[in-house]
Design a protein around this motif. Structure first.
Motif, PDB file in Angstrom:
ATOM      1  N   UNK A 113       0.861  -1.185   0.000  1.00  0.00           N
ATOM      2  CA  UNK A 113       0.000   0.000   0.000  1.00  0.00           C
ATOM      3  C   UNK A 113       0.898   1.236   0.000  1.00  0.00           C
ATOM      4  N   UNK A 114       0.908   1.985  -1.100  1.00  0.00           N
ATOM      5  CA  UNK A 114       1.806   3.128  -1.287  1.00  0.00           C
ATOM      6  C   UNK A 114       1.002   4.417  -1.234  1.00  0.00           C
ATOM      7  N   UNK A 115       1.467   5.376  -0.412  1.00  0.00           N
ATOM      8  CA  UNK A 115       0.830   6.682  -0.310  1.00  0.00           C
ATOM      9  C   UNK A 115       1.616   7.716  -1.108  1.00  0.00           C
ATOM     10  N   UNK A 116       0.907   8.580  -1.809  1.00  0.00           N
ATOM     11  CA  UNK A 116       1.539   9.663  -2.546  1.00  0.00           C
ATOM     12  C   UNK A 116       1.959  10.774  -1.593  1.00  0.00           C
ATOM     13  N   UNK A 117       2.959  11.578  -1.953  1.00  0.00           N
ATOM     14  CA  UNK A 117       3.329  12.716  -1.100  1.00  0.00           C
ATOM     15  C   UNK A 117       2.172  13.701  -0.972  1.00  0.00           C
ATOM     16  N   UNK A 118       2.058  14.398   0.138  1.00  0.00           N
ATOM     17  CA  UNK A 118       0.960  15.370   0.304  1.00  0.00           C
ATOM     18  C   UNK A 118       0.993  16.462  -0.757  1.00  0.00           C
ATOM     19  N   UNK A 119      -0.185  16.847  -1.235  1.00  0.00           N
ATOM     20  CA  UNK A 119      -0.369  17.954  -2.181  1.00  0.00           C
ATOM     21  C   UNK A 119       0.384  17.737  -3.490  1.00  0.00           C
ATOM     22  N   UNK A 120       0.544  16.494  -3.912  1.00  0.00           N
ATOM     23  CA  UNK A 120       1.298  16.207  -5.140  1.00  0.00           C
ATOM     24  C   UNK A 120       0.488  15.399  -6.145  1.00  0.00           C
ATOM     25  N   UNK A 121      -0.835  15.306  -5.965  1.00  0.00           N
ATOM     26  CA  UNK A 121      -1.616  14.485  -6.887  1.00  0.00           C
ATOM     27  C   UNK A 121      -1.604  15.048  -8.299  1.00  0.00           C
ATOM     28  N   UNK A 122      -1.417  16.369  -8.458  1.00  0.00           N
ATOM     29  CA  UNK A 122      -1.364  16.943  -9.804  1.00  0.00           C
ATOM     30  C   UNK A 122      -0.096  16.545 -10.538  1.00  0.00           C
ATOM     31  N   UNK A 123       0.871  15.969  -9.819  1.00  0.00           N
ATOM     32  CA  UNK A 123       2.109  15.506 -10.439  1.00  0.00           C
ATOM     33  C   UNK A 123       2.241  13.988 -10.423  1.00  0.00           C
ATOM     34  N   UNK A 124       1.742  13.332  -9.362  1.00  0.00           N
ATOM     35  CA  UNK A 124       2.030  11.911  -9.134  1.00  0.00           C
ATOM     36  C   UNK A 124       0.819  11.004  -9.252  1.00  0.00           C
ATOM     37  N   UNK A 125      -0.381  11.533  -9.407  1.00  0.00           N
ATOM     38  CA  UNK A 125      -1.581  10.703  -9.476  1.00  0.00           C
ATOM     39  C   UNK A 125      -1.913  10.414 -10.941  1.00  0.00           C
ATOM     40  N   UNK A 126      -1.726   9.184 -11.432  1.00  0.00           N
ATOM     41  CA  UNK A 126      -1.957   8.891 -12.857  1.00  0.00           C
ATOM     42  C   UNK A 126      -3.358   9.245 -13.340  1.00  0.00           C
ATOM     43  N   UNK A 127      -4.387   8.935 -12.551  1.00  0.00           N
ATOM     44  CA  UNK A 127      -5.754   9.230 -12.977  1.00  0.00           C
ATOM     45  C   UNK A 127      -5.994  10.735 -13.076  1.00  0.00           C
ATOM     46  N   UNK A 128      -5.419  11.497 -12.165  1.00  0.00           N
ATOM     47  CA  UNK A 128      -5.560  12.952 -12.204  1.00  0.00           C
ATOM     48  C   UNK A 128      -4.858  13.550 -13.407  1.00  0.00           C
ATOM     49  N   UNK A 129      -3.705  13.014 -13.757  1.00  0.00           N
ATOM     50  CA  UNK A 129      -2.862  13.623 -14.786  1.00  0.00           C
ATOM     51  C   UNK A 129      -3.434  13.427 -16.183  1.00  0.00           C
ATOM     52  N   UNK A 130      -3.952  12.234 -16.503  1.00  0.00           N
ATOM     53  CA  UNK A 130      -4.282  11.962 -17.902  1.00  0.00           C
ATOM     54  C   UNK A 130      -5.636  11.312 -18.145  1.00  0.00           C
ATOM     55  N   UNK A 131      -6.382  10.978 -17.100  1.00  0.00           N
ATOM     56  CA  UNK A 131      -7.624  10.228 -17.339  1.00  0.00           C
ATOM     57  C   UNK A 131      -8.878  11.009 -16.991  1.00  0.00           C
ATOM     58  N   UNK A 132      -8.886  11.723 -15.889  1.00  0.00           N
ATOM     59  CA  UNK A 132     -10.115  12.381 -15.451  1.00  0.00           C
ATOM     60  C   UNK A 132     -10.569  13.491 -16.393  1.00  0.00           C
ATOM     61  N   UNK A 133      -9.651  14.205 -17.002  1.00  0.00           N
ATOM     62  CA  UNK A 133     -10.060  15.294 -17.903  1.00  0.00           C
ATOM     63  C   UNK A 133     -10.867  14.775 -19.095  1.00  0.00           C
ATOM     64  N   UNK A 134     -10.366  13.787 -19.888  1.00  0.00           N
ATOM     65  CA  UNK A 134     -11.205  13.280 -20.980  1.00  0.00           C
ATOM     66  C   UNK A 134     -12.480  12.606 -20.501  1.00  0.00           C
ATOM     67  N   UNK A 135     -12.442  12.002 -19.302  1.00  0.00           N
ATOM     68  CA  UNK A 135     -13.654  11.383 -18.766  1.00  0.00           C
ATOM     69  C   UNK A 135     -14.698  12.449 -18.432  1.00  0.00           C
ATOM     70  N   UNK A 136     -14.284  13.563 -17.822  1.00  0.00           N
ATOM     71  CA  UNK A 136     -15.236  14.621 -17.485  1.00  0.00           C
ATOM     72  C   UNK A 136     -15.784  15.289 -18.755  1.00  0.00           C
ATOM     73  N   UNK A 137     -14.976  15.389 -19.800  1.00  0.00           N
ATOM     74  CA  UNK A 137     -15.473  15.941 -21.065  1.00  0.00           C
ATOM     75  C   UNK A 137     -16.556  15.038 -21.648  1.00  0.00           C
ATOM     76  N   UNK A 138     -16.299  13.722 -21.614  1.00  0.00           N
ATOM     77  CA  UNK A 138     -17.299  12.775 -22.099  1.00  0.00           C
ATOM     78  C   UNK A 138     -18.557  12.811 -21.230  1.00  0.00           C
ATOM     79  N   UNK A 139     -18.397  12.975 -19.923  1.00  0.00           N
ATOM     80  CA  UNK A 139     -19.546  13.055 -19.017  1.00  0.00           C
ATOM     81  C   UNK A 139     -20.403  14.284 -19.327  1.00  0.00           C
ATOM     82  N   UNK A 140     -19.768  15.425 -19.524  1.00  0.00           N
ATOM     83  CA  UNK A 140     -20.535  16.647 -19.802  1.00  0.00           C
ATOM     84  C   UNK A 140     -21.285  16.555 -21.131  1.00  0.00           C
ATOM     85  N   UNK A 141     -20.708  15.887 -22.113  1.00  0.00           N
ATOM     86  CA  UNK A 141     -21.403  15.714 -23.384  1.00  0.00           C
ATOM     87  C   UNK A 141     -22.639  14.825 -23.213  1.00  0.00           C
TER      88      UNK A 141
END
Length: 576
Positions: A305-333
């Motif tokens: 179980x690995x924890x990311x550094x605090x306040x670094x999800x915009x750099x170290x969280x794979x889903x935040x970096x490249x997946x959630x944006x296209x998913x939210x665009x598809x959701x809004x459509x």
């Protein structure tokens, strides 16, 4: 006003000679292979240009000359890039002010600028000459995110490299919680020219639904887990969703320890159960995602179980970096299409179907986006330089020019202070003011208007909790700390914080020893009709010492449905 330049008919045109051809001609003359005239004829370049270069006269460029020299523009461009790297990019007006300040400090008076202040034409010309610079829209990030240092990331990746050694990509899972709102956002529409505020009839609300999403480094998506904000769950709220998806509900609508444990047990455990080899699960360090039960199950199944550094999800969280944006665009459509055909806000019975449509609309790009997130965050393939290179370094580059080196160090010091997490000297909120509604207050009377209906433990007299309560004690209640306590009795507890001690009501569950007892704390609820205490949905249990017990409380009065009223607390106002 910006001028539009037009070439004069019959004017002399610049030949635009190739710099490489000029360099070849200069090299041929220097080596003695060719004469000046022969080299210029051979490579088709002007004789005067090659002659000036050989004499180190630095010939002028064709057309108008720049106000700043090439070296000065290089230093200015480096400063602009450094500002952007540190999250403080310059605007056009800032660039013009910097140039004016530089010219004033150098004691130069440029006639082409009014009061040494460049115009927008100079800015456009400068940007056209510096191809490494461009104008883009900036995105805001919080100061705590900007305060993430290279040292923190280096330590994180050094530990992660050991954990990921020999782990296949299908066994590396990243999870993150996100929300899907009921607002599809703005869209471009065709209206009458000059219309300032075009309106679109569309029912929206500020409600959102929380969903836990997890995916592996191989691009495989785990079934989503949805949490509704509700007390009960109905059959229509779980129909028509993605195969294998699960649903839950709670009062807040966000993940707490209970729902997180249920998500791990029902979604992650079946996924990891038949996987061979070492396994890794990576996620943020939210308190609601930290559970002793989950960690224990991870140890039983061999999951790191690995924890990311605090306040670094915009750099170290794979889903935040490249997946959630296209998913939210598809959701809004998908949400916009639904709202064009239906009235009202999105009901929970339609949410599973709409979420499924959003995932399906991503099509073949779903798996590549997941893999791109793991690649961009340096997890798989492992490459820490992809993340660390995005964080500015405090070490300035070596410069041969002493003045440039001093300027760089001063600039870095200024940028470091601007990027700091919290400013120094920040004042606390302090006590609230006892001011009648509708009246104003001045700074001179604020100290005299401090509300006196709150028992403040951190006063100037430094009174303890016992001393404060002793001044408000009811004579009918025994204030002495009892020598022994039994199960199911109620006590008033104190917990120390940085600012003051906080008071809680607790129920004794177990007497562990002569000095320790296990209690379950209650929460205070204030309504228009009454004030009562109740047990929270998530049990708040802890072990306290006898020194934390302020006094034993008389048995409460049970109103209904687990709501208690303590008459023995009538003398205390600041119980949490």
């Amino acid at each position: 006003m910006v001028r539009n330049y037009a070439r004069v008919v019959g004017g002399r045109r610049s030949h635009g000679h190739d710099n490489q051809q000029i360099e070849k001609a200069v090299e041929a003359v220097k080596s003695g292979r060719m004469s000046l005239r022969g080299a210029c004829k051979e490579f088709g370049v002007p004789k005067s240009t090659v002659h000036d270069i050989l004499k180190d006269k630095h010939p002028k460029k064709s057309g108008g000359q720049t106000v700043l020299s090439a070296k000065e523009e290089d230093q200015l461009a480096q400063g602009i890039l450094k500002c952007a790297e540190w999250g403080i990019p310059l605007r056009a007006i800032d660039l013009r002010l910097v140039v004016r300040e530089y010219l004033n400090r150098m004691g130069r008076k440029e006639k082409v600028f009014k009061d040494n202040f460049p115009g927008m034409e100079w800015v456009r010309g400068f940007l056209s000459r510096r191809r490494e610079l461009t104008v883009r829209l900036g995105e805001n990030i919080k100061r705590v995110r900007a305060a993430v240092t290279r040292e923190v990331l280096e330590k994180y990746f050094n530990n992660l490299e050991v954990v990921l050694n020999g782990v296949p990509p299908e066994n590396i899972v990243n999870y993150d919680e996100t929300n899907f709102s009921d607002d599809p956002g703005k869209s471009r529409v065709i209206v009458k020219r000059g219309e300032k505020h075009p309106s679109v009839i569309k029912d929206t609300s500020k409600t959102s639904v929380s969903v836990m999403i997890a995916a592996s480094a191989s691009g495989e998506l785990l079934p989503p887990y949805t949490v509704y904000k509700a007390v009960h769950l109905y059959p229509t709220w779980v129909e028509g969703g993605i195969e294998g998806s699960r649903f839950n509900r709670n009062i807040s609508g966000w993940f707490d320890i209970t729902t997180f444990e249920d998500w791990f047990t029902t979604t992650c455990v079946p996924f990891f159960k038949n996987r061979q080899g070492p396994k890794v699960m990576i996620g943020d360090n939210l308190s609601s995602h930290l559970s002793v039960e989950v960690i224990r199950k991870c140890e039983e199944m061999g999951i790191d179980f690995v924890m990311l550094p605090p306040n670094s999800t915009h750099l170290c969280q794979p889903l935040d970096v490249a997946f959630f944006r296209p998913l939210k665009i598809a959701w809004r459509k998908c949400l916009d299409q639904w709202k064009r055909k239906n009235r009202g806000v999105l009901p929970k019975s339609e949410f599973p179907r709409l979420l499924k449509s959003a995932f399906e609309s991503m099509g073949s790009s779903l798996s590549p986006n997941i893999c791109a997130g793991f690649r961009a965050t340096g997890i798989f393939p492992f490459d820490k330089s992809r993340v660390i290179s995005k964080v500015p370094s405090l070490n300035p580059k070596d410069n041969s020019d002493a003045a440039s080196d001093a300027w760089s160090n001063a600039f870095l010091e200024m940028l470091a202070s601007s990027r700091a997490e919290t400013p120094e000297g920040r004042k606390s909120r302090g006590k609230k003011l006892n001011v009648e509604a509708g009246k104003s207050v001045s700074a001179e009377i604020k100290n005299e208007s401090v509300c006196d209906d709150v028992v403040d433990i951190s006063s100037e007299k430094n009174l303890s909790v016992d001393e404060v309560l002793a001044s408000h004690v009811n004579n009918e209640v025994d204030f002495e700390i009892p020598g022994s306590l039994t199960e199911n009795s109620f006590v008033l507890l104190k917990f120390g914080t940085n600012k003051r001690d906080r008071l809680f009501v607790g129920k004794v569950i177990e007497v562990c020893s002569n000095k320790k007892i296990r209690v379950q704390c209650l929460r205070k609820k204030n309504t228009a009709k009454e004030t009562y205490f109740r047990f929270p949905d998530v049990a708040d249990e802890c072990i306290v010492g006898k020194s934390q017990i302020v006094r034993q409380l008389a048995p409460p009065r049970d109103l209904r449905r687990g709501r208690f009223v303590f008459s023995s607390l009538s003398d205390v106002n600041d119980v949490d």
